[in-house]
Design an enzyme around this catalytic site. Structure first.
Site, mmCIF file in Angstrom:
data_model
loop_
_atom_site.group_PDB
_atom_site.id
_atom_site.type_symbol
_atom_site.label_atom_id
_atom_site.label_comp_id
_atom_site.label_asym_id
_atom_site.label_seq_id
_atom_site.Cartn_x
_atom_site.Cartn_y
_atom_site.Cartn_z
ATOM 1 N N CYS A 216 35.125 -9.107 10.240
ATOM 2 C CA CYS A 216 35.442 -8.448 11.741
ATOM 3 C C CYS A 216 35.985 -9.510 12.240
ATOM 4 C CB CYS A 216 33.994 -8.112 11.927
ATOM 5 S SG CYS A 216 34.097 -7.323 13.761
ATOM 6 N N GLU B 61 30.873 -8.292 22.814
ATOM 7 C CA GLU B 61 31.711 -7.196 23.830
ATOM 8 C C GLU B 61 30.912 -7.424 25.198
ATOM 9 O OE1 GLU B 61 34.213 -5.043 23.878
ATOM 10 O OE2 GLU B 61 34.767 -5.656 21.838
ATOM 11 N N ASP C 242 42.661 -3.554 18.766
ATOM 12 C CA ASP C 242 41.378 -3.804 18.136
ATOM 13 C C ASP C 242 40.310 -2.744 18.835
ATOM 14 O OD1 ASP C 242 39.252 -4.892 16.590
ATOM 15 O OD2 ASP C 242 38.543 -5.897 18.399
ATOM 16 N N SER C 243 39.415 -2.597 18.289
ATOM 17 C CA SER C 243 38.070 -1.783 18.887
ATOM 18 C C SER C 243 37.902 -2.536 20.173
ATOM 19 C CB SER C 243 37.060 -1.597 17.865
ATOM 20 O OG SER C 243 36.439 -2.737 17.635
ATOM 21 N N CYS D 47 41.977 -5.258 13.569
ATOM 22 C CA CYS D 47 40.564 -4.819 13.058
ATOM 23 C C CYS D 47 40.462 -4.385 11.766
ATOM 24 C CB CYS D 47 40.414 -3.635 14.264
ATOM 25 S SG CYS D 47 38.714 -2.781 14.065
ATOM 26 N N HIS E 276 35.872 -9.832 15.376
ATOM 27 C CA HIS E 276 35.003 -10.185 16.613
ATOM 28 C C HIS E 276 34.446 -11.628 16.140
ATOM 29 C CE1 HIS E 276 35.516 -6.306 18.091
ATOM 30 N NE2 HIS E 276 34.968 -6.754 19.418
#
Length: 282
Positions: A184, A152, A11-12, A74, A186
């Site tokens: 997403c 993040e 993932d990012s 992602c 996240h």
């Protein structure tokens, strides 16, 4: 490839851990490799070419570590790079698809809100998804710039995050959305906060569990499911600050883990290749 080889997931940043957790629940006996590309997060404001370059290099890294399958955990990378990865690498590859179909099937108000990055909402993949499954409802799209950065940084609540999230949710709720799709990986970390803001009449959906089931199906079809009777292990890498990412992943994963530095050149914007690196298998 043999059944004993691991599953590679990337993932990012740390958002893909929500998918990794579902894979671990579905496949407790498998070894899992995870790359958090936190040094380049978020992907949502990057170009398609840049995301393709990162996704390709990380996939090659995971394959060099013996991955028998790749999970693109992602949504932004799925929209930008999944087609390229499938054409280039002959291993099972599972990517993300926002849970628009079940949301359309379950809505009572007829209004479905989708929270995602701008890059995901603008992708060809998402456009095709809406044409295929979104005809039965009023689909309201909400790009959510800034949410990934909060997560993040380890911030899952707080006044600034609440204000930002409220600003994104209010237009959807005012239109009568009773289904909110998290587009997403996240965003599931914000589900408690989203439910608090949106209220009891709104259902929040993500696709992590569906992806985990698809990983099982793909491995089963390929004869690559590991036999039961063993406990799977996890191995983590990051392109971000190793100590900081290790603390964050440990916090989100719920146990102390070790994170290694993802090998790559110093520059962040130039495409890179992992060719020539002598990497041992897991």
């Amino acid at each position: 490839m043999t059944t004993s080889h691991p599953i590679g997931v990337f993932d990012s940043g740390v958002g893909g851990l929500t998918v990794l957790r579902e894979i671990r629940r579905e496949l407790p006996h498998e070894d899992l490799l995870y790359v958090a590309d936190s040094g380049h997060a978020p992907y949502g404001d990057k170009s398609k070419d840049f995301i393709e370059s990162r996704s390709t290099a990380i996939t090659e890294f995971l394959l060099s570590r013996g991955a028998k399958a790749i999970v693109v955990a992602c949504n932004t990378a799925t929209g930008a790079a999944a087609k390229l990865l499938r054409s280039r690498y002959p291993v099972p590859l599972v990517a993300m698809e926002p849970a628009v179909k079940p949301a359309v099937e379950r809505t009572c108000s007829g209004v479905v809100g989708v929270l995602a990055t701008r890059q995901t909402l603008a992708s060809h993949n998402f456009s095709v998804l809406l044409q295929r499954v979104g005809q039965g409802a009023d689909i309201q799209l909400q790009p959510c710039q800034g949410l990934v950065e909060h997560i993040e940084s380890g911030e899952l609540d707080g006044p600034a995050l609440r204000d930002l999230l409220t600003r994104y949710l209010d237009p959807l709720l005012e239109r009568g959305a009773d289904m909110l799709v998290l587009g997403c990986t996240h965003y599931p970390y914000l589900t408690p906060l989203i439910r608090e803001i949106a209220g009891d009449g709104v259902t929040v959906l993500d696709s992590g569990a569906a992806v985990a089931r698809q990983v099982r199906r793909k491995l089963d079809e390929s004869g690559l499911l590991v036999p039961s009777g063993r406990c799977g292990r996890e191995h983590f890498w990051t392109s971000g600050q190793t100590a900081r990412t290790q603390r964050l992943i440990s916090q989100l994963w719920g146990s102390e883990i070790l994170v290694e530095r993802l090998p790559e050149p110093e520059t962040k914007e130039a495409p890179f290749s992992l060719g020539g690196l002598a990497l041992e298998g897991v």
